[in-house]
Design an enzyme around this catalytic site. Structure first.
Site, short mmCIF file in Angstrom:
data_model
loop_
_atom_site.label_atom_id
_atom_site.label_comp_id
_atom_site.label_asym_id
_atom_site.label_seq_id
_atom_site.Cartn_x
_atom_site.Cartn_y
_atom_site.Cartn_z
N GLU A 126 40.54 47.76 27.84
CA GLU A 126 40.29 49.19 28.06
C GLU A 126 39.75 49.37 29.48
O GLU A 126 39.26 48.41 30.08
CB GLU A 126 39.28 49.72 27.03
CG GLU A 126 39.82 49.67 25.63
CD GLU A 126 38.89 50.31 24.60
OE1 GLU A 126 37.79 50.76 24.97
OE2 GLU A 126 39.29 50.38 23.42
N PRO A 127 39.78 50.62 29.99
CA PRO A 127 39.27 50.83 31.35
C PRO A 127 37.84 50.30 31.51
O PRO A 127 37.49 49.79 32.55
CB PRO A 127 39.34 52.35 31.52
CG PRO A 127 40.45 52.78 30.60
CD PRO A 127 40.40 51.84 29.43
N SER A 131 37.07 41.36 30.06
CA SER A 131 36.52 40.09 29.58
C SER A 131 35.64 40.31 28.35
O SER A 131 35.68 39.54 27.39
CB SER A 131 35.66 39.44 30.69
OG SER A 131 36.39 39.30 31.87
N THR A 157 50.97 45.24 29.29
CA THR A 157 52.22 44.65 29.78
C THR A 157 53.37 45.10 28.88
O THR A 157 53.26 44.98 27.65
CB THR A 157 52.11 43.11 29.79
OG1 THR A 157 51.08 42.73 30.70
CG2 THR A 157 53.43 42.45 30.18
N GLY A 241 48.29 32.35 23.47
CA GLY A 241 48.81 33.06 24.63
C GLY A 241 48.46 32.35 25.94
O GLY A 241 49.22 32.37 26.90
N ARG A 267 63.43 22.25 58.33
CA ARG A 267 62.79 22.83 59.51
C ARG A 267 62.42 21.73 60.50
O ARG A 267 61.80 20.73 60.12
CB ARG A 267 61.53 23.59 59.08
CG ARG A 267 60.74 24.19 60.21
CD ARG A 267 61.48 25.34 60.84
NE ARG A 267 60.70 25.98 61.87
CZ ARG A 267 61.17 26.93 62.67
NH1 ARG A 267 62.44 27.34 62.52
NH2 ARG A 267 60.42 27.48 63.59
N GLN A 335 52.24 28.03 53.76
CA GLN A 335 51.81 27.31 54.97
C GLN A 335 52.92 26.38 55.47
O GLN A 335 53.17 26.31 56.67
CB GLN A 335 50.54 26.48 54.62
CG GLN A 335 49.73 26.07 55.82
CD GLN A 335 49.12 27.27 56.54
OE1 GLN A 335 49.01 28.36 55.97
NE2 GLN A 335 48.77 27.09 57.79
N GLU A 362 44.71 37.40 30.25
CA GLU A 362 44.48 36.56 29.05
C GLU A 362 43.27 35.65 29.26
O GLU A 362 43.25 34.49 28.86
CB GLU A 362 45.76 35.80 28.66
CG GLU A 362 46.89 36.77 28.32
CD GLU A 362 47.91 36.27 27.33
OE1 GLU A 362 47.64 35.28 26.62
OE2 GLU A 362 48.97 36.90 27.25
N SER A 365 39.55 32.99 35.01
CA SER A 365 39.14 31.59 35.17
C SER A 365 37.67 31.42 34.77
O SER A 365 37.31 30.40 34.16
CB SER A 365 39.32 31.15 36.63
OG SER A 365 40.68 31.01 36.93
C1 FAD Z 1 49.08 42.46 35.60
C2 FAD Z 1 48.13 42.50 34.44
C3 FAD Z 1 48.63 42.52 33.15
C4 FAD Z 1 47.77 42.60 32.06
N1 FAD Z 1 48.29 42.66 30.80
C5 FAD Z 1 47.46 42.89 29.75
C6 FAD Z 1 47.98 43.13 28.44
O1 FAD Z 1 49.21 43.09 28.21
N2 FAD Z 1 47.12 43.44 27.44
C7 FAD Z 1 45.77 43.49 27.64
O2 FAD Z 1 45.04 43.76 26.68
N3 FAD Z 1 45.24 43.26 28.86
C8 FAD Z 1 46.04 42.97 29.92
N4 FAD Z 1 45.51 42.75 31.17
C9 FAD Z 1 44.07 42.86 31.37
C10 FAD Z 1 43.39 41.52 31.63
O3 FAD Z 1 43.39 40.75 30.47
C11 FAD Z 1 42.00 41.82 32.19
O4 FAD Z 1 42.17 42.34 33.49
C12 FAD Z 1 41.13 40.59 32.21
O5 FAD Z 1 40.79 40.20 30.92
C13 FAD Z 1 39.84 40.81 33.02
O6 FAD Z 1 39.20 41.97 32.61
P1 FAD Z 1 38.71 43.07 33.69
O7 FAD Z 1 39.86 43.33 34.59
O8 FAD Z 1 38.12 44.18 32.96
O9 FAD Z 1 37.62 42.32 34.55
P2 FAD Z 1 36.06 42.20 34.16
O10 FAD Z 1 35.93 41.74 32.76
O11 FAD Z 1 35.38 43.42 34.56
O12 FAD Z 1 35.62 41.00 35.12
C14 FAD Z 1 35.29 41.19 36.50
C15 FAD Z 1 34.81 39.82 37.02
O13 FAD Z 1 33.61 39.43 36.33
C16 FAD Z 1 33.81 38.14 35.76
N5 FAD Z 1 33.09 38.05 34.48
C17 FAD Z 1 33.05 38.94 33.47
N6 FAD Z 1 32.31 38.49 32.46
C18 FAD Z 1 31.87 37.26 32.82
C19 FAD Z 1 31.05 36.27 32.20
N7 FAD Z 1 30.51 36.44 30.97
N8 FAD Z 1 30.79 35.15 32.88
C20 FAD Z 1 31.31 34.95 34.13
N9 FAD Z 1 32.09 35.85 34.77
C21 FAD Z 1 32.37 36.98 34.13
C22 FAD Z 1 35.31 38.03 35.56
O14 FAD Z 1 35.72 36.68 35.44
C23 FAD Z 1 35.82 38.70 36.81
O15 FAD Z 1 35.77 37.81 37.87
C24 FAD Z 1 46.37 42.62 32.28
C25 FAD Z 1 45.87 42.58 33.59
C26 FAD Z 1 46.72 42.54 34.66
C27 FAD Z 1 46.15 42.50 36.05
#
Ligand code: FAD
Length: 381
Positions: A126-127, A131, A157, A241, A267, A335, A362, A365
């Site tokens: 969700e917005p 994580s 996706t 997944g 090259r 590179q 999914e 890292s």
């Molecule tokens: C191209 C694309 C396709 C996607 N497709 C899908 C899909 O089909 N369905 C779906 O449900 N989602 C999908 N996602 C969403 C994706 O799973 C999330 O973007 C991802 O889980 C990270 O969540 P966030 O973007 O809210 O980042 P956040 O959770 O806000 O994280 C921000 C940063 O904080 C770090 N962080 C957060 N919590 C912790 C912790 N406890 N310890 C250490 N570090 C932490 C994260 O690692 C990251 O570096 C997609 C995303 C992209 C970019």
């Protein structure tokens, strides 16, 4: 663990390779530039059984094991990472949970289309939370023989073209993993709004959209599993997944590596091919090391899954290692190409952009490190 491919696997690999060579790879750059993988590409895969990889034959699928499925995803990603992610999501976290957690009635009703022609999507994020998925706020309220859903999901996706979207919403007020329930939404349901597509760095041919539920009525027959079982379903699906995302990263880095080797031999600089320079040789050797190590970790995670053993830690390790390797290998491939690596005429530019997101979705890292640490320290978490 036997690393040899079986005769069946060789046949399947050759089929997907031929499809990639003739139908997909020649168009991958155009799909990236145009921001769309055409439905015909998905249909071609459907005709060849690749939409039913995780579904047993008795339910209309082809019932591949995890090793075979990862091999197919890798091959697809070598040609087009955008197509590969659509197929990986569809099989591992879209269609599979409907078979795994669905009733026979749901299987009969939903799987015929999903094993042959329609894509499935997975909508957890969700917005306000990615994580920390257990903080999700979209809700469902029981109303007669159905539920009324409200809320917003993003990053879905294939959300625009999917025939079915597996989503997770809160049926109990509060926050945390309890009270989350899974539902299958079907395309065209009144109240299901598909919003804008994201303007992404890579995977540009795959649509990634926001979806909103405005008093969306979903029949109780579309609830997957029991009320409150949703978070368990989501986590179980993400374990599998993650092997698929690792395989996607594998395909992209293999393609980048192959291009780097080819280019280094062609090259010329300072009187000979740059492949004769030790600096380039060491780069290629390092790339090969990471390519091979990634493949082994992915095969091991898939093999554990196929053997019915726990594989959460190994799936996370495969994803973490392969996706970071893919980012590194594609970076080095640019590179090796020098300035030519920085322009769209050469495929390594696209590989670099496509690889990057595998470290994010999914489970980032950072989250994979958390999963691995919790597993090795014996905490569930
Ligand atoms: C191209 C694309 C396709 C996607 N497709 C899908 C899909 O089909 N369905 C779906 O449900 N989602 C999908 N996602 C969403 C994706 O799973 C999330 O973007 C991802 O889980 C990270 O969540 P966030 O973007 O809210 O980042 P956040 O959770 O806000 O994280 C921000 C940063 O904080 C770090 N962080 C957060 N919590 C912790 C912790 N406890 N310890 C250490 N570090 C932490 C994260 O690692 C990251 O570096 C997609 C995303 C992209 C970019």
């Amino acid at each position: 663990m036997n690393l040899d491919l079986t005769e069946d696997q060789i046949l399947i690999r050759d089929t997907v390779r031929e499809l990639c060579r003739s139908e997909f790879a020649p168009h991958a750059a155009a799909w990236d530039a145009g921001g769309n993988v055409p439905d015909e590409a998905v249909a071609k895969l459907g005709e060849n059984g690749f939409l039913g990889m995780a579904i047993p034959e008795e339910w209309g699928g082809v019932g591949y094991d995890a090793r075979t499925t990862t091999m197919v995803i890798e091959e697809l990603a070598r040609a087009s990472a955008a197509l590969a992610i659509m197929i990986a999501v569809h099989n591992s976290v879209g269609a599979y949970p409907i078979w795994r957690f669905g009733s026979d009635e749901q299987r009969r009703r939903l799987l015929p289309a999903l094993t042959t022609r329609a894509l499935a999507a997975f909508s957890l994020s969700e917005p306000g939370c990615g994580s920390d998925a257990a903080a999700l706020q979209a809700s469902a309220v029981r109303d007669g023989d159905g539920y009324v859903l409200n809320g917003t999901k993003n990053w879905v996706t294939s959300g625009r073209r999917a025939g079915a979207i597996l989503t997770f919403v809160r049926t109990e007020k509060g926050s945390g993993p309890h009270g989350i329930t899974a539902f299958v939404l079907e395309k065209g349901m009144p109240g299901l709004e598909v919003g804008r597509g994201e303007d992404k760095m890579g995977l540009r041919g795959s649509d990634t959209v926001e979806i909103a539920f405005h008093d969306l009525r979903v029949p109780a027959a579309n609830r997957l599993g029991e009320e409150g079982q949703g978070f368990h379903i989501a986590l179980a699906m993400l374990d599998a997944g993650r092997i698929g995302v690792a395989a996607q990263a594998m395909g992209v880095m293999q393609a980048a590596f192959d291009e780097a080797v080819r280019y280094a031999q062609q090259r010329r600089a300072f009187g000979g091919p740059i492949a004769k320079l030790q600096a380039i040789q060491f780069k290629l050797a390092e790339m090969e090391r990471r390519v091979q190590a990634s493949r082994l970790l992915i095969r091991r995670a898939a093999w554990l899954r196929d053997s019915g053993r726990p594989f959460t830690r190994e799936a996370s390790m495969a994803k973490l290692y392969a996706t970071e390797a893919a980012t590194w290998v594609t970076h080095q491939a640019i590179q090796v190409h020098g300035g030519y690596g920085y322009v769209k005429e050469y495929a390594v530019e696209r590989y670099y952009r496509d690889a990057r997101v595998t470290e994010i979705y999914e489970g980032t890292s950072e989250m994979q490190r958390l999963v691995i640490a919790r597993q090795l320290l014996g905490r569930k978490g």
